[in-house]
Design a protein around this motif. Structure first.
Motif, PDB file in Angstrom:
ATOM      1  N   GLN A 126      74.949   2.022 -29.353  1.00 51.55           N
ATOM      2  CA  GLN A 126      74.783   0.873 -29.907  1.00 51.55           C
ATOM      3  C   GLN A 126      73.928   0.829 -31.336  1.00 51.55           C
ATOM      4  N   ASN A 127      74.189   0.109 -32.103  1.00 48.42           N
ATOM      5  CA  ASN A 127      73.392  -0.019 -33.386  1.00 48.42           C
ATOM      6  C   ASN A 127      72.381  -1.137 -33.489  1.00 48.42           C
ATOM      7  N   GLY A 128      71.620  -1.157 -34.404  1.00 47.99           N
ATOM      8  CA  GLY A 128      70.756  -2.422 -34.513  1.00 47.99           C
ATOM      9  C   GLY A 128      71.214  -3.651 -34.463  1.00 47.99           C
ATOM     10  N   LEU A 146      82.573  -6.770 -21.659  1.00 47.68           N
ATOM     11  CA  LEU A 146      82.384  -6.568 -23.159  1.00 47.68           C
ATOM     12  C   LEU A 146      83.376  -5.938 -23.827  1.00 47.68           C
ATOM     13  N   PHE A 147      83.781  -4.712 -23.051  1.00 51.71           N
ATOM     14  CA  PHE A 147      84.900  -4.187 -23.639  1.00 51.71           C
ATOM     15  C   PHE A 147      86.217  -4.624 -23.751  1.00 51.71           C
ATOM     16  N   ALA A 148      86.284  -5.888 -22.839  1.00 54.47           N
ATOM     17  CA  ALA A 148      87.584  -6.482 -22.749  1.00 54.47           C
ATOM     18  C   ALA A 148      87.561  -7.604 -23.734  1.00 54.47           C
ATOM     19  N   MET A 149      86.464  -7.659 -24.675  1.00 51.81           N
ATOM     20  CA  MET A 149      86.301  -9.150 -25.421  1.00 51.81           C
ATOM     21  C   MET A 149      87.419  -8.809 -26.616  1.00 51.81           C
ATOM     22  N   ALA A 150      88.080 -10.045 -26.983  1.00 55.47           N
ATOM     23  CA  ALA A 150      88.885  -9.757 -28.228  1.00 55.47           C
ATOM     24  C   ALA A 150      88.221  -9.335 -29.543  1.00 55.47           C
ATOM     25  N   GLN A 151      87.139  -9.512 -29.713  1.00 60.63           N
ATOM     26  CA  GLN A 151      86.639  -8.920 -30.913  1.00 60.63           C
ATOM     27  C   GLN A 151      85.819  -7.775 -30.647  1.00 60.63           C
ATOM     28  N   GLN A 152      86.495  -6.688 -31.583  1.00 61.13           N
ATOM     29  CA  GLN A 152      85.876  -5.356 -31.347  1.00 61.13           C
ATOM     30  C   GLN A 152      85.398  -4.801 -32.499  1.00 61.13           C
ATOM     31  N   PRO A 153      84.172  -3.951 -32.369  1.00 62.29           N
ATOM     32  CA  PRO A 153      83.505  -3.490 -31.130  1.00 62.29           C
ATOM     33  C   PRO A 153      82.842  -4.731 -30.686  1.00 62.29           C
ATOM     34  N   PRO A 154      82.653  -4.758 -29.431  1.00 63.27           N
ATOM     35  CA  PRO A 154      81.833  -5.539 -28.505  1.00 63.27           C
ATOM     36  C   PRO A 154      80.514  -5.898 -29.089  1.00 63.27           C
ATOM     37  N   ASN A 155      80.130  -7.125 -29.139  1.00 66.44           N
ATOM     38  CA  ASN A 155      78.716  -7.160 -29.539  1.00 66.44           C
ATOM     39  C   ASN A 155      77.808  -7.921 -28.532  1.00 66.44           C
ATOM     40  N   TYR A 156      76.885  -7.110 -28.102  1.00 68.54           N
ATOM     41  CA  TYR A 156      76.050  -7.541 -26.787  1.00 68.54           C
ATOM     42  C   TYR A 156      75.227  -8.942 -26.923  1.00 68.54           C
ATOM     43  N   VAL A 253      71.017   4.269 -34.764  1.00 68.51           N
ATOM     44  CA  VAL A 253      72.093   4.079 -33.865  1.00 68.51           C
ATOM     45  C   VAL A 253      71.657   4.904 -32.639  1.00 68.51           C
ATOM     46  N   SER A 254      71.766   4.624 -31.612  1.00 67.45           N
ATOM     47  CA  SER A 254      71.192   5.335 -30.425  1.00 67.45           C
ATOM     48  C   SER A 254      72.435   5.445 -29.146  1.00 67.45           C
ATOM     49  N   ILE A 255      71.925   6.301 -28.415  1.00 68.95           N
ATOM     50  CA  ILE A 255      72.735   6.553 -26.958  1.00 68.95           C
ATOM     51  C   ILE A 255      71.687   5.737 -26.114  1.00 68.95           C
ATOM     52  N   THR A 256      72.367   4.837 -25.348  1.00 70.09           N
ATOM     53  CA  THR A 256      71.557   4.405 -24.428  1.00 70.09           C
ATOM     54  C   THR A 256      72.094   5.010 -22.867  1.00 70.09           C
ATOM     55  N   THR A 257      71.375   5.297 -22.079  1.00 69.25           N
ATOM     56  CA  THR A 257      71.584   5.728 -20.916  1.00 69.25           C
ATOM     57  C   THR A 257      70.973   4.795 -19.628  1.00 69.25           C
TER      58      THR A 257
END
Length: 298
Positions: A126-128, A146-156, A253-257
């Motif tokens: 995710q980004n800032g 989120l990944f099923a949302m119409a607008q991509q990329p999904p925004n949290y 931009v980071s990887i979140t686990t």
């Protein structure tokens, strides 16, 4: 002028939350017309003239030295995230700082996706702006809505404030909203020329009363690590720890686990999530196999 208003709102909001008693000032009787500290009290605590601090609170932070910013941070009792935000604000009003924002290439390379796919825990990039740019299978399963949302990329942030499913997903939706607004506030201070962030904030402010109310608080937070309790629609409640790992070349931009303590119901939930993720892939896999093995008509 808009960015000067950002500085003014931040400093005034931090000043308003501190009482003279909390600042260690002697009690003075009588009614106070301001909430929290007065400007002259902040100036005194920081060792600055009232005129100088007043100019800074009006947005004229450009040229302030590190020692002056540190003095203000101490006087206002800023935490680490707020102190970093103050430095970002000062840097972005310094002479010559408002140059055109450079174009950024996508941080999601094939090697980044390979790293994600090699992880045995849910992971997303995710980004800032709080866009989810990529994920492994477990990450997509965790954030299936989120990944099923119409607008991509999904925004949290868009999901939490505008999608009714978010209230069921988060054990504490109010905490989630507070945190996301504070993260976006930090992002605007760090990169005020990001027009996509500006557009997102404008959209959320217009469509969500909760967002506009929280935005006015000027709270700041950097997304780094913490805990998140969710109610996943397929596997139930999970108490997860999350950690951010900045990508080389773009620290924003980071990887979140997401992990769970071993031997807990949440760890069992992640195992069940992995099974559920596999079942979601099977229909597509079976369909692909059928297409490959279907006899060709002459």
């Amino acid at each position: 002028m808009e960015f000067q208003q950002e500085i003014r709102g931040f400093l005034m909001s931090r000043r308003a939350r501190i009482t003279p008693e909390q600042a260690g000032l002697p009690y003075v009787g009588g009614d106070r017309r301001v909430k929290g500290l007065r400007r002259e009290e902040v100036a005194m605590l920081a060792g600055l003239s009232v005129e100088y601090y007043t100019r800074m609170e009006r947005g004229q932070l450009g040229g302030a030295s590190e020692s002056v910013l540190d003095a203000i941070a101490r006087a206002l009792q800023l935490d680490d995230d707020e102190r970093a935000h103050l430095y970002d604000l000062a840097r972005n009003v310094a002479p010559g700082s408002r140059r055109k924002r450079p174009q950024r290439t996508s941080p999601i390379t094939a090697s980044v996706q390979q790293v994600l796919d090699s992880m045995s825990v849910p992971a997303v990039v995710q980004n800032g702006r709080l866009d989810l740019l990529a994920a492994n299978d477990l990450g997509r399963a965790l954030y299936a809505d989120l990944f099923a949302m119409a607008q991509q990329p999904p925004n949290y942030a868009r999901y939490v404030f505008l999608d009714p499913r978010a209230k069921d997903f988060h054990a504490d939706i109010d905490e989630a909203k507070n945190q996301l607004v504070a993260i976006l506030r930090a992002t605007t201070g760090r990169d005020p020329l990001d027009q996509q962030v500006t557009a997102l904030i404008g959209e959320l402010s217009t469509r969500s009363t909760d967002f506009s109310t929280l935005w006015a608080n000027h709270n700041v937070r950097r997304h780094a690590r913490g805990r998140k309790v969710v109610h996943h629609p397929a596997v139930g409640r999970m108490d997860l720890a999350y950690d951010d790992f900045a990508l080389p070349g773009d620290p924003h931009v980071s990887i979140t686990t997401y992990t769970a303590d071993p031997g807990t119901p949440s760890a069992d939930g992640l195992a069940l999530l992995a099974t559920w993720a596999d079942t979601r892939k099977q229909p597509q896999t079976s369909s692909d196999e059928a297409r490959r093995t279907r006899p060709r008509t002459p």
